[in-house]
Each structure stands twice: as structure tokens, then as C-alpha cells.
Design a protein around this motif. Structure first.
Motif, short mmCIF file in Angstrom:
data_model
loop_
_atom_site.label_atom_id
_atom_site.label_comp_id
_atom_site.label_asym_id
_atom_site.label_seq_id
_atom_site.Cartn_x
_atom_site.Cartn_y
_atom_site.Cartn_z
N TRP A 36 46.28 39.83 49.39
CA TRP A 36 46.74 41.01 48.68
C TRP A 36 45.66 41.46 47.71
O TRP A 36 45.15 40.66 46.93
N ASP A 81 44.96 43.92 44.57
CA ASP A 81 45.47 44.78 43.51
C ASP A 81 44.29 45.62 43.04
O ASP A 81 43.45 45.14 42.27
N THR A 127 41.91 42.48 41.51
CA THR A 127 42.22 41.07 41.75
C THR A 127 42.75 40.90 43.17
O THR A 127 43.51 41.72 43.65
N THR A 128 42.35 39.82 43.80
CA THR A 128 42.84 39.48 45.13
C THR A 128 43.60 38.16 45.04
O THR A 128 43.16 37.23 44.38
N GLU A 129 44.73 38.10 45.72
CA GLU A 129 45.50 36.87 45.78
C GLU A 129 45.62 36.45 47.24
O GLU A 129 45.91 37.27 48.11
N MET A 158 39.60 36.49 42.19
CA MET A 158 40.39 36.02 43.33
C MET A 158 41.19 34.80 42.92
O MET A 158 40.70 33.96 42.19
N THR A 159 42.43 34.77 43.38
CA THR A 159 43.32 33.66 43.06
C THR A 159 43.77 33.02 44.36
O THR A 159 44.23 33.70 45.27
N THR A 172 46.32 29.97 45.53
CA THR A 172 47.36 29.03 45.10
C THR A 172 47.51 27.97 46.17
O THR A 172 47.67 28.28 47.34
#
Length: 73
Positions: free
Chosen positions: A17, A19, A24-26, A61-62, A64
Motif C-alpha cells: 500500500w 500512501d 509511506t509504503t506498507e 517503508m514499513t 510488519t
């Protein structure tokens, strides 16, 4: 993002994703088909995704990491 084998089998996938407002990218789940594990796809796919996200304007970038549950038989 998807990676396909020459025969069309989906070998690996990731959900990303972007934003655009926050740059920011997740990354969502990254997975590899059991027959194609240990070939470096689980590493190559996120790296390629990060490169594309940078090209689209992402600055952060995140990723998880969650534990996986054991496969049932």
C-alpha cells in the motif's frame, strides 16, 4: 506484486500500500508457494517492491512481521 513461474504458476506474492500523501509504503503479507521456497523469492519480491515504491515517491517503508501458524495436515 506477483511472481510467476514460466508455466504460469504463482510462486510468490506481496501486498503493498502506498500512501502518497505521507509518502509511506506498507507491506502486507509476503508469501511463497511451498514448491518455490529457498530460491530467494521471499527476499527478491520485497526488494523489487521497495524499488518500485521509491520510484512512485515513497520515502518511508514499513514491514510488519507476524508469526505464522503451523500448517494443519
Amino acid at each position: 506484486m506477483l511472481v510467476q513461474a514460466p508455466d504460469g504458476t504463482m510462486t510468490a506474492s506481496a501486498i503493498i500500500w502506498l500512501d502518497e500523501h505521507n509518502r509511506t509504503t506498507e507491506f502486507g503479507p509476503v508469501g511463497t508457494h511451498h514448491r518455490y521456497r529457498r530460491l530467494g523469492l521471499g527476499r527478491a519480491l520485497p526488494l523489487q517492491s521497495m524499488d518500485r515504491a521509491r520510484q512512485a515517491g515513497a520515502a518511508r517503508m514499513t514491514v510488519t512481521c507476524l508469526p505464522t501458524s503451523p500448517q494443519s495436515s
